[in-house]
Design a protein around this motif. Structure first.
Motif, PDB file in Angstrom:
ATOM      1  N   ARG A 158      42.955  37.305  39.136  1.00 18.40           N
ATOM      2  CA  ARG A 158      42.951  38.780  39.059  1.00 18.40           C
ATOM      3  C   ARG A 158      43.746  39.306  37.881  1.00 18.40           C
ATOM      4  N   GLU A 195      50.382  41.822  29.771  1.00 18.85           N
ATOM      5  CA  GLU A 195      49.673  41.694  31.052  1.00 18.85           C
ATOM      6  C   GLU A 195      48.202  41.979  30.821  1.00 18.85           C
ATOM      7  N   ARG A 234      52.301  33.702  34.505  1.00 18.28           N
ATOM      8  CA  ARG A 234      51.677  33.373  35.781  1.00 18.28           C
ATOM      9  C   ARG A 234      50.298  33.994  35.850  1.00 18.28           C
ATOM     10  N   GLU A 260      47.707  35.481  38.560  1.00 21.22           N
ATOM     11  CA  GLU A 260      47.615  36.029  39.920  1.00 21.22           C
ATOM     12  C   GLU A 260      46.217  35.743  40.465  1.00 21.22           C
ATOM     13  N   PRO A 285      50.328  33.307  43.341  1.00 19.65           N
ATOM     14  CA  PRO A 285      50.524  33.207  41.891  1.00 19.65           C
ATOM     15  C   PRO A 285      50.636  31.745  41.445  1.00 19.65           C
TER      16      PRO A 285
END
Length: 112
Positions: A41, A58, A84, A86, A91
């Motif tokens: 995601r 991000e 990370r 998601e 995660p």
């Protein structure tokens, strides 16, 4: 006085040549391949050097996985890429070395 002017001119020419011949920041495109996590995601990344975070980004993936391009300018050197992914299962953190020696594209496979 003339000697000082010559020294300044020579140092200026050296500085300009250094910048033009590769001493400055490189245009780098990091391509994050998250296809190993097809239901991803979001992707969060940090580019760090010497313990200092230089860039943070991000990306929203909306469960599409695939590849994400991240364009930035970085001086030549060694970095650490942390972040990370998601996903519905939780995660997935990652950390890997990143080496910038020239301008261009660096592909990075991220996933489980």
């Amino acid at each position: 006085m003339k000697l000082a002017a010559r020294v300044v001119a020579v140092l200026g020419a050296v500085a300009v040549a250094w910048l033009l011949l590769g001493g400055g920041p490189k245009d780098v495109t990091l391509v994050y391949d998250v296809s190993a996590v097809p239901d991803a995601r979001a992707l969060e990344v940090e580019v760090a050097r010497g313990g200092e975070v230089l860039r943070r980004a991000e990306f929203r993936l909306a469960g599409r996985g695939g590849r994400v391009e991240h364009r930035l300018k970085l001086p030549e050197g060694d970095y650490v890429l942390r972040g990370r992914i998601e996903a519905p299962g939780g995660p997935f953190p990652f950390e890997r070395p990143l080496e910038v020696r020239e301008a261009g594209t660096i592909a990075l496979a991220l996933g489980r």
